[in-house]
Each structure stands twice: as C-alpha cells, then as structure tokens.
Design an enzyme around this catalytic site. Structure first.
Site, mmCIF file in Angstrom:
data_model
loop_
_atom_site.group_PDB
_atom_site.id
_atom_site.type_symbol
_atom_site.label_atom_id
_atom_site.label_comp_id
_atom_site.label_asym_id
_atom_site.label_seq_id
_atom_site.Cartn_x
_atom_site.Cartn_y
_atom_site.Cartn_z
ATOM 1 C CE LYS A 159 -39.634 24.209 18.435
ATOM 2 N NZ LYS A 159 -40.869 25.119 17.918
ATOM 3 C CG ASP A 160 -44.023 17.555 16.142
ATOM 4 O OD1 ASP A 160 -44.627 18.355 16.912
ATOM 5 O OD2 ASP A 160 -44.889 17.345 14.758
ATOM 6 C CB SER B 82 -50.658 25.567 12.669
ATOM 7 O OG SER B 82 -50.117 24.444 12.212
ATOM 8 C CG HIS C 81 -52.988 19.078 7.292
ATOM 9 N ND1 HIS C 81 -52.164 18.563 6.326
ATOM 10 C CD2 HIS C 81 -52.890 18.915 8.869
ATOM 11 C CE1 HIS C 81 -51.402 17.543 7.180
ATOM 12 N NE2 HIS C 81 -51.955 18.305 9.317
ATOM 13 C CD GLU D 171 -57.589 8.100 38.405
ATOM 14 O OE1 GLU D 171 -57.691 8.300 40.181
ATOM 15 O OE2 GLU D 171 -56.766 7.778 37.977
#
Lengths: 275, 403
Positions: free
Chosen positions: B235-236, B212, B208, B279
C-alpha cells in the site's frame, strides 16, 4: 461536513483571490502569445531560434549581455560552424567567448543611469515570463499613438475626451486622469513609456523596431516577428535543457503511470485475502 | 550457504529478529485509510531530498560572488544538473504538502492523544527542523528573494529584548546579510537534514513503542492487526507511485510553478524587490506575523511570538483535547472546528501571499482585517477544542467497540 463541501468552499475562496486591489499601478495585462515551446509536447521553433539569435546578436548585445551563453553554444540550435564564427566576429569576439555586451558598464551607466540587466534568464525572471519580455518589446508607443498625443497636447490642456482616448490606447486607468496627464507630460519630456512595464516608465528606450535586422530566410521583418523570434531565443538561453526535460518527462511519467497501475492491482490482490 | 551466513550474523547481531518484529511482522491496525500513507511518503521525499542535495552540493559554491552562477552552472553544464535542481526545489514543496497532510491527519484522528504524546512532539520537532532547513536552503541560490527573504526573516530576531540586535549581527556574521551568512547557511543546510533524519528515527522508535493510531481511534487488540508486510508495504509503495506521478509532473512540466521569478535575478543588496514573499509553505505563519501590528512598539516582538506560538501551540494539543474519544469521526463539534481551522489556514496562506496594504471588495475590506480575523480564528481553534471537551459541551457519537 464532507470532503466535497470543503473542496467547494476552498475552490470558492481561490476564486476570490484575483479580486485583490493593489496600491501600485501594475502596467497593462500582458499580451498572451502562442509560444511553440509551451505545453507537454512544446518544442522551440528552430527557424525562430536562429532568427532570434541574430536579433539578439545584432540588437540586444548593443547594451545587454547574455553571459551564460557562449557563441559556440549556438551550434546546438542549428547554426553552422561558419555562422557561429560570423556571429562572433560581428561583435569582435571568437566562438569561445560569452555573448557579452559591446558596451561597458561605465558607459551604460552614463547613458541610461543603470547597467542594463543580463538577458540570460530574462524570460524566467519576471512575472509573466516570455509574455513579459514580448510585451516590453512591443509595448512602446506606435507612430500613430505618438501623433495622437502630439495632437492632444498641441492645444495646452487635455480635454476629458482626449484623456479617455489616450487612456484607452495606452491601457491606462481612465478613472485616474491625473495619472494620464502625468504620463502625457513625461512622454513630452522624452521619458521612455511602455504600456506593459509596471509603472510605465523605465530606463530603456525602444530597443527594437520593424526592419531592425535583415533575415536571411526572407521572413517578414515586422516588430512582432522580431520580438517573437528574439523572445524564443531568450527562452532557449534561459533554459537550454527545456527540450531534453520535456522529452525525458514523457517517458518517466508514462513509466510511472504504468508502474503505479500495476502496483494498485497488486495491492488489491494482496488485500483481497483479508476480506 | 546464505542461510548459514545469516545465522552466523544473527548470533552476533539479531538482524533477522529486528526485521521480523519491526518490519515484516510488525502488527498494524487493519483499518488504516490512505491518509496513513503520508508518513512513508514523507520519508520517501526526505530520502530524495538528501540524495539530490548531496549531488547538488558537489557542484554548488557557497560564496556570495559565485553562488548564483554556480546554480546556473548546475542547470546548464552539469549532466542532468537541471533534473537534480528541479527535483530538489520541487521536493521541498512536496515535502511540505506531504507533511501538512500528515500533521492534519494526526489532528483529525487524535493521534496526538495518550499514549502518543511524545511521538507527536517529536513530529513537531521534525517540523521545526524542516522549516529551518527549507528557509536556509532557499537562501542558497542567492537570488533577490533568497537575499531579501533572509534579510526579513533574520531581522525578526532583533525584536528579542536586550540581546536581539546583537543576536542578529551574530547570525549574519556582519552588519548585513552577506557572504558569511550564505556560507554558514550552506553548512547548516547540509547538516540539519541529517539531524532531521535522526529525529525521524526516534519518531519511528516512539511509533513502534505505542503503535499506529487508526481512523476509529480506539486501541486495537492483536487479533485486529495485520502484519506490515505485505499489506502495508504494497500500500505504501503504491502511494509512492501516485506521489511521484504528481511530483515529477511538476518537475518536468512546471518546474518553476512554485518559485518566484524574482529569484532568477541575482541578489542585490542595493535594490529591494517590490513585494517580498516567503515560500508558499511559510505563508500562513507569515500572515500571522504581519497580523499583529496594533501593539505599537511591541508589535514586532508580539508578531514573532504569535508566529512561533502558532506552531508551538501544537505541543499543547494532548493536554487541550480532553474528549474521552480520540477520533474526530465520532466528535461532531470537533470535526466542524477542524474544518474551519483548515479553511482558516488556507485563508491565512492567501493573506500572507498578498501585500500587507492590499484590499478586497473594491477597497471595502483591508487585507490586514482578514489577516487579524483569521489569526484570531487560528488560535481560537485550540481554545474552543479545549472548551468543548473540558466542559463536556461536545457529546461524542457512539464509538464502535472494535475495528
């Protein structure tokens, strides 16, 4: 490079994977049985579960334990109170007891050299899952095969033809005659051969034969039927929540698909203001 | 009433201001594509992991004699315990899938470039924490793979000069992996996710501060931003829906797909499994570790360093990449290198899955040769990315002036 090209290359790489050569002998490819409990709508066959519980109780428990299951749990696969009681009493137990083996660990060690593994999770604990357990139960020499090996060894040396024939029958590598000879020698010495076991020899003598158990519902008692039933039972013992999981799953996934489609519509609508 | 209550609170702690400036009206580039969903997806999975983990911990027993049975107790006797455990076990897998896409997105669009270096480094710290947490979590069911995986990986520490062997004994709490190891791994597996959560908070704080990046990779003037809400909230949330469909399909219909059958066999220190595999999400790094086997007695240490270095080298990306352009969308050479790097890590993963002595093409090509080559290409990516950008070998395409 665009994404499609990348995906194609990645897919081709994945196709390469099965061609990996390994040093050890892996045992024959497992038989692929049609289990009713596979797939999205898969459910256990209740009759097979009941028959399988009987095979497990009368045969498997002779040496193995199924320690995560108590006799009382069998009511959830459709056994009546009286049947549960009879099962438990046949093993000298009561319905609150776990399905433990009649054989002590010390006795097992003396007879087999190892303590037989607990079967509660067997169908989840080996590569091949249910097919592995089914393969082991059905992978011993048949009478015809024993006879074939007896005939082949009656005149000392094995001919190339005999080696080929034995290799084909027992799913062995025909290009490795020394291994076939070793297998034949160990079978002659009384070792336990199983075509599906990685390494072919292990401590367990053939546990299950045709007519090992008499079914109350009149189902035929072939080795394949016994094996199918007991593997179904063991699959239930390994995952008693399987049916609950699958039926809840359908509701959850359908709900999510509906929700997500609506979210997508809202997203489109909200973003439409921008353009 | 509620309005005046909020005012009363805001005068004392400006919650509304914070929500407005950092969430609802937080300016976000308008051109983010779906690859930018994976940050919020990672947070979603982290929250699912912490919640399911919390309830699992209420029924689990970190005791070598009880652990395996307590997991089966959860699977069989605890109400919806099977759901909690399968959500948690598959959640680890989907956490890594989401994070790997998130990292690759950062690499492709140059999100590690100035002024986002600290944001990027915090992300790598989070990834290290995640790997540690996942590794210790995998030990907890105390199956064969849990035990032997723990033994193999902790044993790597013994390669450290001078203190190595003592360090390993200290980590184990004894002379082999055992009850003390399991107990402390449980404690750390419970603690680390909260440390990780704190690191995620700082990661978001750094985000922040610098805002972005975006697919074009240029700085975005305020007029080309849109408020986070409702555009990116919806959208998220849509992305979360898609993720849940895939993730829960595995939970309900193939819950053991990513698990090794061997881990349903209780840990047995006297019997080594035929083939110990970590894994899937550790496989590329495991392959790098095993590929360094040509340095005699130094191989083990070198392998450990190469494995650690294969991730630590990400820290250097902001300095290695000297291109005047951030986004690989306008950098043809970097883009090709990136996809080679991507395919190479898949190959490394496949090499890591197979036994070290395996071969392909009927024995003509040993796995170890593929592993060494792929390791070389893996590190080559970082060298070449530096070389083509530092010496002006790459001629970037024209970058749009605005989004």
């Amino acid at each position: 490079m665009d994404f499609r090209k990348i995906a194609t290359i990645a897919a081709m790489l994945l196709l390469l994977a099965p061609q990996v050569g390994m040093a050890s002998s892996g045992g024959a490819p497992l038989p692929k049985a049609d289990w009713t409990f596979k797939g999205v709508f898969g459910r256990f066959d209740p009759a097979a579960l009941k028959r399988g519980a009987q095979v497990a109780n009368e045969v498997c428990l002779g040496c193995h334990a199924i320690k995560y299951i108590k006799y009382d749990h069998l009511r959830s696969i459709g056994l009546t109170e009286a049947e549960v009681k009879a099962f438990a009493e046949a093993q000298g137990k009561n319905k609150k007891d776990r399905m433990l083996s009649a054989m002590s660990d010390a006795d097992a060690k003396e007879s087999f050299g190892v303590v037989p593994p607990d079967l509660s999770l067997m169908t989840k604990a080996r590569k091949g899952y249910e097919n592995y357990t089914y393969g082991i139960l059905t992978g011993y020499l048949t009478e015809a095969e024993t006879e074939m090996i007896d005939n082949a060894t009656s005149d000392d040396a094995l001919s190339d033809e005999e080696i080929k024939q034995i290799a084909a029958k027992l799913h062995l590598d025909a290009h490795n005659p020394d291994y076939v000879r070793e297998v034949v020698r160990r079978i002659g010495a009384g070792d336990n051969f199983n075509r599906y076991f990685p390494g072919n020899f292990f401590a367990m003598p053939q546990p299950l034969t045709a007519d090992a158990v008499e079914y109350a519902d009149g189902t035929k008692t072939t080795l394949e039927q016994h094996s199918n039933d007991v593997v179904t039972f063991l699959a239930w013992a390994a995952e008693p929540s399987l049916e609950a999981r699958k039926s809840l799953g359908i509701k959850v996934i359908l709900y999510l698909i509906l929700l997500t489609v609506m979210l997508f519509a809202v997203k489109r609508r909200v973003w439409a203001k921008l353009h | 009433m509620s309005k005046s209550l909020m005012e009363w609170v805001d005068e004392r702690i400006p919650v509304s201001d914070l929500i407005k400036s950092q969430a609802t009206e937080y300016p976000t580039p308008k051109n983010l594509n779906y690859w930018w969903n994976f940050g919020s997806l990672a947070l979603t999975v982290l929250i699912i992991m912490i919640l399911t983990g919390l309830f699992l911990a209420m029924h689990y027993k970190p005791d070598a004699a009880l652990a395996f049975d307590s997991v089966e107790h959860i699977m069989r006797d605890v109400n919806y315990g099977w759901l909690l455990r399968y959500l948690h076990a598959n959640g680890a897998t989907f956490f890594f899938i989401v994070i790997y896409i998130h990292i690759l997105r950062g690499m492709y669009y140059g999100s590690y470039r100035a002024p986002r270096e600290i944001l990027w480094w915090l992300g790598i710290v989070i990834f290290f924490l995640m790997m540690g947490t996942a590794f210790m979590g995998y030990v907890l069911p105390w199956g064969q793979m849990s035990y032997w995986g723990a033994a193999v990986i902790t044993n790597l520490m013994s390669a450290i000069p001078l203190v190595g062997p003592d360090l390993v004994t200290w980590i184990w709490g004894g002379f082999a992996v055992g009850d003390p190891t399991l107990n402390r791994f449980f404690v750390l597996h419970f603690l680390l996710p909260f440390v990780l959560f704190g690191a995620v908070f700082v990661h978001l704080w750094a985000l922040h501060a610098v805002h972005s990046n975006n697919p074009v990779g240029i700085d975005v003037p305020h007029k080309d931003t849109i408020p986070f809400h409702p555009y990116y909230t919806i959208k998220d949330v849509y992305g979360v829906g898609v993720l849940l469909i895939v993730y829960l399909s595995f939970v309900f219909y193939a819950p053991n797909f990513f698990l090794e059958p061997d881990n349903y066999i209780p840990a047995n220190p006297m019997q080594t499994p035929a083939h110990i595999v970590p894994e899937w999400y550790f496989l590329p790094f495991y392959a790098i570790l095993r590929s360094i086997d040509f340095l005699g007695s130094f191989s083990k240490l070198a392998g450990v360093l190469a494995m650690g270095g294969s991730i630590a080298i990400w820290f250097l990306l902001p300095f290695l990449d000297r291109s005047p352009v951030r986004s690989f969308r306008y950098r043809p050479l970097s883009r090709r290198l990136f996809w080679i790097f991507f395919i190479d890590t898949l190959i490394l993963g496949w090499v890591g899955y197979n036994p070290a002595d395996a071969t392909v093409l009927d024995g003509a090509l040993p796995m170890i040769t593929i592993g060494r080559t792929a390791t070389f290409i893996y590190f080559g990516y970082f060298v070449l990315l530096w070389a083509i950008t530092a010496f002006g070998i790459e001629k970037p395409n024209e970058v749009p002036k605005s989004i």
